[in-house]
Scaffold this motif. Structure first.
Motif, PDB file in Angstrom:
ATOM      1  N   LYS A   1       0.849  -1.189   0.000  1.00  0.00           N
ATOM      2  CA  LYS A   1       0.000   0.000   0.000  1.00  0.00           C
ATOM      3  C   LYS A   1       0.884   1.238   0.000  1.00  0.00           C
ATOM      4  O   LYS A   1       1.703   1.416   0.900  1.00  0.00           O
ATOM      5  N   PRO A   2       0.704   2.110  -0.980  1.00  0.00           N
ATOM      6  CA  PRO A   2       1.451   3.374  -0.938  1.00  0.00           C
ATOM      7  C   PRO A   2       0.856   4.299   0.122  1.00  0.00           C
ATOM      8  O   PRO A   2      -0.306   4.172   0.489  1.00  0.00           O
ATOM      9  N   SER A   3       1.658   5.207   0.618  1.00  0.00           N
ATOM     10  CA  SER A   3       1.186   6.235   1.547  1.00  0.00           C
ATOM     11  C   SER A   3       0.577   7.362   0.729  1.00  0.00           C
ATOM     12  O   SER A   3       1.246   7.943  -0.130  1.00  0.00           O
ATOM     13  N   VAL A   4      -0.686   7.658   0.963  1.00  0.00           N
ATOM     14  CA  VAL A   4      -1.389   8.700   0.223  1.00  0.00           C
ATOM     15  C   VAL A   4      -1.190  10.025   0.939  1.00  0.00           C
ATOM     16  O   VAL A   4      -1.457  10.143   2.141  1.00  0.00           O
ATOM     17  N   THR A   5      -0.691  11.008   0.197  1.00  0.00           N
ATOM     18  CA  THR A   5      -0.464  12.335   0.763  1.00  0.00           C
ATOM     19  C   THR A   5      -1.098  13.400  -0.126  1.00  0.00           C
ATOM     20  O   THR A   5      -1.404  13.156  -1.294  1.00  0.00           O
ATOM     21  N   VAL A   6      -1.274  14.562   0.465  1.00  0.00           N
ATOM     22  CA  VAL A   6      -1.786  15.731  -0.244  1.00  0.00           C
ATOM     23  C   VAL A   6      -0.802  16.873  -0.039  1.00  0.00           C
ATOM     24  O   VAL A   6      -0.063  16.896   0.951  1.00  0.00           O
ATOM     25  N   ALA A   7      -0.785  17.807  -0.986  1.00  0.00           N
ATOM     26  CA  ALA A   7       0.093  18.972  -0.871  1.00  0.00           C
ATOM     27  C   ALA A   7      -0.607  20.184  -1.475  1.00  0.00           C
ATOM     28  O   ALA A   7      -1.354  20.059  -2.448  1.00  0.00           O
ATOM     29  N   ALA A   8      -0.330  21.352  -0.892  1.00  0.00           N
ATOM     30  CA  ALA A   8      -0.914  22.608  -1.377  1.00  0.00           C
ATOM     31  C   ALA A   8       0.183  23.468  -1.982  1.00  0.00           C
ATOM     32  O   ALA A   8       1.178  23.774  -1.311  1.00  0.00           O
ATOM     33  N   VAL A   9       0.001  23.835  -3.236  1.00  0.00           N
ATOM     34  CA  VAL A   9       0.903  24.783  -3.890  1.00  0.00           C
ATOM     35  C   VAL A   9       0.198  26.133  -3.830  1.00  0.00           C
ATOM     36  O   VAL A   9      -0.825  26.340  -4.479  1.00  0.00           O
ATOM     37  N   ILE A  10       0.761  27.027  -3.022  1.00  0.00           N
ATOM     38  CA  ILE A  10       0.136  28.323  -2.768  1.00  0.00           C
ATOM     39  C   ILE A  10       1.083  29.410  -3.233  1.00  0.00           C
ATOM     40  O   ILE A  10       2.202  29.518  -2.734  1.00  0.00           O
ATOM     41  N   GLU A  11       0.631  30.209  -4.204  1.00  0.00           N
ATOM     42  CA  GLU A  11       1.459  31.266  -4.791  1.00  0.00           C
ATOM     43  C   GLU A  11       0.802  32.614  -4.563  1.00  0.00           C
ATOM     44  O   GLU A  11      -0.406  32.753  -4.698  1.00  0.00           O
ATOM     45  N   ARG A  12       1.607  33.568  -4.178  1.00  0.00           N
ATOM     46  CA  ARG A  12       1.137  34.942  -4.017  1.00  0.00           C
ATOM     47  C   ARG A  12       2.260  35.875  -4.463  1.00  0.00           C
ATOM     48  O   ARG A  12       3.366  35.808  -3.919  1.00  0.00           O
ATOM     49  N   ASP A  13       1.980  36.699  -5.460  1.00  0.00           N
ATOM     50  CA  ASP A  13       2.948  37.692  -5.935  1.00  0.00           C
ATOM     51  C   ASP A  13       4.300  37.073  -6.277  1.00  0.00           C
ATOM     52  O   ASP A  13       5.359  37.613  -5.943  1.00  0.00           O
ATOM     53  N   GLY A  14       4.280  35.915  -6.935  1.00  0.00           N
ATOM     54  CA  GLY A  14       5.518  35.277  -7.369  1.00  0.00           C
ATOM     55  C   GLY A  14       6.269  34.528  -6.278  1.00  0.00           C
ATOM     56  O   GLY A  14       7.389  34.069  -6.493  1.00  0.00           O
ATOM     57  N   ARG A  15       5.669  34.382  -5.114  1.00  0.00           N
ATOM     58  CA  ARG A  15       6.292  33.643  -4.011  1.00  0.00           C
ATOM     59  C   ARG A  15       5.384  32.479  -3.616  1.00  0.00           C
ATOM     60  O   ARG A  15       4.172  32.567  -3.725  1.00  0.00           O
ATOM     61  N   PHE A  16       6.011  31.416  -3.150  1.00  0.00           N
ATOM     62  CA  PHE A  16       5.286  30.203  -2.771  1.00  0.00           C
ATOM     63  C   PHE A  16       5.383  29.988  -1.269  1.00  0.00           C
ATOM     64  O   PHE A  16       6.443  30.170  -0.673  1.00  0.00           O
ATOM     65  N   LEU A  17       4.265  29.588  -0.678  1.00  0.00           N
ATOM     66  CA  LEU A  17       4.218  29.321   0.755  1.00  0.00           C
ATOM     67  C   LEU A  17       4.761  27.921   1.030  1.00  0.00           C
ATOM     68  O   LEU A  17       4.227  26.929   0.536  1.00  0.00           O
ATOM     69  N   LEU A  18       5.827  27.876   1.818  1.00  0.00           N
ATOM     70  CA  LEU A  18       6.461  26.626   2.195  1.00  0.00           C
ATOM     71  C   LEU A  18       6.494  26.530   3.713  1.00  0.00           C
ATOM     72  O   LEU A  18       6.333  27.534   4.405  1.00  0.00           O
ATOM     73  N   VAL A  19       6.720  25.320   4.196  1.00  0.00           N
ATOM     74  CA  VAL A  19       6.971  25.121   5.617  1.00  0.00           C
ATOM     75  C   VAL A  19       8.397  24.610   5.761  1.00  0.00           C
ATOM     76  O   VAL A  19       8.890  23.868   4.916  1.00  0.00           O
ATOM     77  N   GLU A  20       9.034  25.068   6.819  1.00  0.00           N
ATOM     78  CA  GLU A  20      10.336  24.523   7.190  1.00  0.00           C
ATOM     79  C   GLU A  20      10.051  23.574   8.342  1.00  0.00           C
ATOM     80  O   GLU A  20       9.444  23.971   9.340  1.00  0.00           O
ATOM     81  N   GLU A  21      10.474  22.318   8.182  1.00  0.00           N
ATOM     82  CA  GLU A  21      10.085  21.308   9.150  1.00  0.00           C
ATOM     83  C   GLU A  21      11.240  20.403   9.543  1.00  0.00           C
ATOM     84  O   GLU A  21      12.184  20.212   8.791  1.00  0.00           O
ATOM     85  N   GLU A  22      11.127  19.851  10.744  1.00  0.00           N
ATOM     86  CA  GLU A  22      12.086  18.868  11.224  1.00  0.00           C
ATOM     87  C   GLU A  22      11.684  17.510  10.675  1.00  0.00           C
ATOM     88  O   GLU A  22      10.524  17.108  10.776  1.00  0.00           O
ATOM     89  N   THR A  23      12.646  16.805  10.070  1.00  0.00           N
ATOM     90  CA  THR A  23      12.402  15.462   9.546  1.00  0.00           C
ATOM     91  C   THR A  23      13.509  14.540  10.047  1.00  0.00           C
ATOM     92  O   THR A  23      14.495  14.998  10.633  1.00  0.00           O
ATOM     93  N   SER A  24      13.377  13.254   9.775  1.00  0.00           N
ATOM     94  CA  SER A  24      14.428  12.307  10.156  1.00  0.00           C
ATOM     95  C   SER A  24      15.712  12.556   9.369  1.00  0.00           C
ATOM     96  O   SER A  24      16.772  12.073   9.747  1.00  0.00           O
ATOM     97  N   ASP A  25      15.616  13.322   8.296  1.00  0.00           N
ATOM     98  CA  ASP A  25      16.788  13.679   7.489  1.00  0.00           C
ATOM     99  C   ASP A  25      17.271  15.094   7.776  1.00  0.00           C
ATOM    100  O   ASP A  25      18.049  15.654   7.006  1.00  0.00           O
TER     101      ASP A  25
END
Length: 161
Positions: A6-30
């Protein structure tokens, strides 16, 4: 343990405003990585509900999806478990709403607005190669109407057997 893959099903939001994209900076195992507001599909919710919820949890902003950018598959080897995980990602674009001033989800350090050039410059810090691919597809105008996604009522708790 089941032998069914079973693959892991994920969703993602691409949010653009005035030529910039909203990202999150997050802690991961990497280590610390950049990602779109994204996460796993939960039981009893549609893909559209999931991307709105994940965006709110990770950015504290309301999000209303308006189109499906694409569906993506990738494989990742977890540095924590050393096991392969296949992800099936549904990426949406849409309208970002008001900032609800809520605490960000566990592991999210901050939100940041970045240009395409800034994202390219830090590609080695992306959570997944799909981060850039989703943005490039968005910039190329790739869109499918939300009506291409159907969720049977049984998924969201209206199952009648």
């Amino acid at each position: 343990m089941s032998d069914v893959w079973k693959p892991s099903v994920t969703v993602a939001a691409v949010i653009e405003r005035d030529g910039r994209f909203l990202l999150v900076e997050e802690e991961t195992s990497d280590g610390i990585r950049f990602n779109q507001p994204a996460g796993h599909l939960d039981p009893n919710e549609s893909l559209i509900q999931a991307v709105s919820r994940e965006t709110m949890e990770e950015t504290a902003h309301e999000f209303t999806p308006t189109a499906l950018i694409g569906m993506y598959m990738s494989r990742y080897v977890s540095s924590r478990t050393n096991q392969q995980v296949t992800y099936l990602r549904f990426a949406f674009c849409g309208e970002v709403g008001r900032d609800l001033q809520l605490p960000l989800d566990t592991g999210i350090l901050r939100t940041v607005w970045m240009t395409h050039e800034e994202l390219l410059a830090c590609e080695s810090k992306h959570r997944s190669p799909l981060v850039m691919r989703c943005i490039d597809d968005y910039l190329a105008g790739q869109r499918s109407p939300l009506s291409t996604i159907y969720t049977h009522p049984s998924v969201i708790g209206e199952f009648r057997g």
